[in-house]
Design a protein around this motif. Structure first.
Motif, PDB file in Angstrom:
ATOM      1  N   ASN A 305      12.658   1.100  29.934  1.00  0.00           N
ATOM      2  CA  ASN A 305      11.940   0.110  30.738  1.00  0.00           C
ATOM      3  C   ASN A 305      10.550  -0.194  30.190  1.00  0.00           C
ATOM      4  O   ASN A 305       9.716  -0.781  30.890  1.00  0.00           O
ATOM      5  CB  ASN A 305      11.823   0.604  32.188  1.00  0.00           C
ATOM      6  CG  ASN A 305      13.177   0.735  32.854  1.00  0.00           C
ATOM      7  OD1 ASN A 305      14.034  -0.138  32.718  1.00  0.00           O
ATOM      8  ND2 ASN A 305      13.389   1.831  33.574  1.00  0.00           N
ATOM      9  N   THR A 306      10.306   0.207  28.941  1.00  0.00           N
ATOM     10  CA  THR A 306       8.992   0.011  28.325  1.00  0.00           C
ATOM     11  C   THR A 306       8.992  -1.210  27.422  1.00  0.00           C
ATOM     12  O   THR A 306       9.920  -1.427  26.646  1.00  0.00           O
ATOM     13  CB  THR A 306       8.603   1.262  27.507  1.00  0.00           C
ATOM     14  OG1 THR A 306       8.544   2.384  28.389  1.00  0.00           O
ATOM     15  CG2 THR A 306       7.260   1.082  26.825  1.00  0.00           C
ATOM     16  N   ASP A 307       7.931  -2.030  27.526  1.00  0.00           N
ATOM     17  CA  ASP A 307       7.802  -3.230  26.692  1.00  0.00           C
ATOM     18  C   ASP A 307       7.298  -2.893  25.291  1.00  0.00           C
ATOM     19  O   ASP A 307       7.727  -3.480  24.310  1.00  0.00           O
ATOM     20  CB  ASP A 307       6.820  -4.226  27.322  1.00  0.00           C
ATOM     21  CG  ASP A 307       7.191  -4.584  28.744  1.00  0.00           C
ATOM     22  OD1 ASP A 307       8.398  -4.639  29.051  1.00  0.00           O
ATOM     23  OD2 ASP A 307       6.264  -4.801  29.551  1.00  0.00           O
ATOM     24  N   ARG A 308       6.356  -1.946  25.243  1.00  0.00           N
ATOM     25  CA  ARG A 308       5.721  -1.598  23.969  1.00  0.00           C
ATOM     26  C   ARG A 308       4.941  -0.314  24.150  1.00  0.00           C
ATOM     27  O   ARG A 308       4.668   0.120  25.276  1.00  0.00           O
ATOM     28  CB  ARG A 308       4.789  -2.715  23.479  1.00  0.00           C
ATOM     29  CG  ARG A 308       3.676  -3.059  24.468  1.00  0.00           C
ATOM     30  CD  ARG A 308       2.923  -4.331  24.048  1.00  0.00           C
ATOM     31  NE  ARG A 308       1.937  -4.729  25.037  1.00  0.00           N
ATOM     32  CZ  ARG A 308       0.650  -4.391  25.035  1.00  0.00           C
ATOM     33  NH1 ARG A 308       0.191  -3.624  24.038  1.00  0.00           N
ATOM     34  NH2 ARG A 308      -0.185  -4.784  25.961  1.00  0.00           N
ATOM     35  N   ILE A 309       4.583   0.309  23.034  1.00  0.00           N
ATOM     36  CA  ILE A 309       3.684   1.461  23.027  1.00  0.00           C
ATOM     37  C   ILE A 309       2.428   1.036  22.278  1.00  0.00           C
ATOM     38  O   ILE A 309       2.505   0.577  21.136  1.00  0.00           O
ATOM     39  CB  ILE A 309       4.330   2.681  22.353  1.00  0.00           C
ATOM     40  CG1 ILE A 309       5.637   3.052  23.063  1.00  0.00           C
ATOM     41  CG2 ILE A 309       3.366   3.868  22.338  1.00  0.00           C
ATOM     42  CD1 ILE A 309       6.467   4.078  22.320  1.00  0.00           C
ATOM     43  N   ALA A 310       1.280   1.158  22.921  1.00  0.00           N
ATOM     44  CA  ALA A 310       0.021   0.709  22.331  1.00  0.00           C
ATOM     45  C   ALA A 310      -0.863   1.907  22.005  1.00  0.00           C
ATOM     46  O   ALA A 310      -0.856   2.912  22.722  1.00  0.00           O
ATOM     47  CB  ALA A 310      -0.713  -0.223  23.291  1.00  0.00           C
ATOM     48  N   ALA A 311      -1.622   1.790  20.928  1.00  0.00           N
ATOM     49  CA  ALA A 311      -2.647   2.784  20.599  1.00  0.00           C
ATOM     50  C   ALA A 311      -3.955   2.339  21.237  1.00  0.00           C
ATOM     51  O   ALA A 311      -4.382   1.193  21.063  1.00  0.00           O
ATOM     52  CB  ALA A 311      -2.811   2.905  19.089  1.00  0.00           C
ATOM     53  N   VAL A 312      -4.581   3.243  22.002  1.00  0.00           N
ATOM     54  CA  VAL A 312      -5.808   2.891  22.726  1.00  0.00           C
ATOM     55  C   VAL A 312      -6.899   3.906  22.424  1.00  0.00           C
ATOM     56  O   VAL A 312      -6.641   5.041  22.009  1.00  0.00           O
ATOM     57  CB  VAL A 312      -5.563   2.829  24.250  1.00  0.00           C
ATOM     58  CG1 VAL A 312      -4.458   1.826  24.577  1.00  0.00           C
ATOM     59  CG2 VAL A 312      -5.240   4.194  24.823  1.00  0.00           C
ATOM     60  N   LEU A 313      -8.132   3.478  22.661  1.00  0.00           N
ATOM     61  CA  LEU A 313      -9.290   4.354  22.508  1.00  0.00           C
ATOM     62  C   LEU A 313     -10.115   4.318  23.790  1.00  0.00           C
ATOM     63  O   LEU A 313     -10.530   3.249  24.239  1.00  0.00           O
ATOM     64  CB  LEU A 313     -10.163   3.925  21.327  1.00  0.00           C
ATOM     65  CG  LEU A 313     -11.431   4.757  21.111  1.00  0.00           C
ATOM     66  CD1 LEU A 313     -11.080   6.162  20.637  1.00  0.00           C
ATOM     67  CD2 LEU A 313     -12.371   4.071  20.114  1.00  0.00           C
TER      68      LEU A 313
END
Length: 322
Positions: A305-313
């Protein structure tokens, strides 16, 4: 219990591994590590079945013959116990990757072992984020900690910029701490101390700078370097935020680089961060560094059910008077 720091004696095996790194440096070895998915694609090309150079042996983790690396390097690998013999030739159980003019030893590909030590594109982004922050900061770093240090890349980078700082590199993975000690020796950063610690529990004191790049995936095998736990892999990141804020010295900063699962446009990790920090007098900033990482993981059941995985800071700064 506190582990040995980087000034302690290396085992004979790890001394040989350090000498191997020194030899590779002298030979001008350089390798940029890619994502696991790219690694598989490159190695599947017919011409890449066997290693024909040092990059193939120590970067791409390909099988090789003794003649490819020569007797000197082969003997160092034997002494370091990083050789595996198979029907298709020898393989190295470690890789060496380049970052900022230094070499870092870490686990070979694929990183299947429970105590595997990972290095990849996240490491480059993480260290770049630290560099950008320090370039803008006017504060001197006297005491810092790298939480879940892995190869020690972040701790070594900080120690390289602040040679007189006490930089603690903490991890529960003993193999990671061994690699950190070797990498710190190779980079000539004696200020790095590798310490056995579950998050910040055994770390000493309060810090001018806390940095962390924790595991953030949902891993069915729950491998230490990869599994973040909690809601969609955010468990360790939230634990570091909670514990780290309490350990910031006045004027200190926490830099948390992590990955978040975006579902139906919703970033649940950001919501938890805002809930945690919104009522405090801490200054904080949150941004996406890369909107789409590890896209191949979206085929896994945990991410259906996930659209994308993002890298965040996430950057959190305590005021100088607090």
């Amino acid at each position: 219990m506190q582990g040995d720091d980087s000034c302690s004696e290396l085992s004979r095996r790890n001394q040989a591994l350090l000498h191997l790194g020194e030899a590779l440096k002298q030979r001008g070895y350089h390798f940029t590590t890619v994502t696991p998915a790219t690694h598989v694609r490159i190695n599947q090309r017919p011409e890449n079945v066997m290693a024909v150079d040092l990059d193939g042996v120590f970067g791409w983790s390909r099988p090789f013959t003794r003649e490819v690396i020569g007797e000197d390097l082969f003997k160092l690998m034997e002494a370091a116990d990083v050789l595996i013999a198979g029907i298709d030739g020898f393989r190295s159980t470690v890789r060496w990757s380049s970052l900022g003019g230094e070499l870092y030893v870490h686990s070979s590909f694929p990183t299947d072992a429970a105590d595997a030590v990972f290095f990849g594109p996240d490491t480059y982004r993480f260290v770049q984020a630290i560099d950008c922050f320090l370039d803008r900061s006017e504060r001197d770093v006297v005491k810092a900690v790298d939480v879940g240090c892995g190869t020690g890349a972040a701790a070594i980078r900080i120690a390289g910029r602040f040679p007189h700082a006490d930089v603690q590199a903490v991890d529960i993975n003993l193999r990671a701490l061994e690699f950190t000690r070797i990498n710190a020796r190779l980079a000539e950063t004696p200020g790095v101390r590798a310490i056995v610690s579950d998050l910040l529990r055994e770390a000493e004191g309060h810090f001018d700078l806390i940095v962390a790049n924790p595991p953030y995936m949902l891993d069915p095998a729950q491998r230490t370097y990869r599994h973040g736990g909690g809601e969609m892999g955010s468990g360790l990141s939230l634990a570091i935020l909670d514990g780290g804020v309490a350990r910031l010295a006045p004027g200190g900063a926490l830099l948390l680089y992590t990955g978040v699962a975006i579902a139906n446009g919703r970033d649940s990790f950001f919501e938890r961060v805002a809930e945690c920090l919104g009522a405090t007098d801490l200054q904080w900033h949150y941004r996406e560094l890369d909107p789409d990482v590890f896209g191949e993981e979206l085929d896994e059941y945990a991410y259906l059910n996930t659209d994308r995985i993002a890298a965040v800071l996430l950057t959190v700064v305590r005021g100088p008077g607090n």
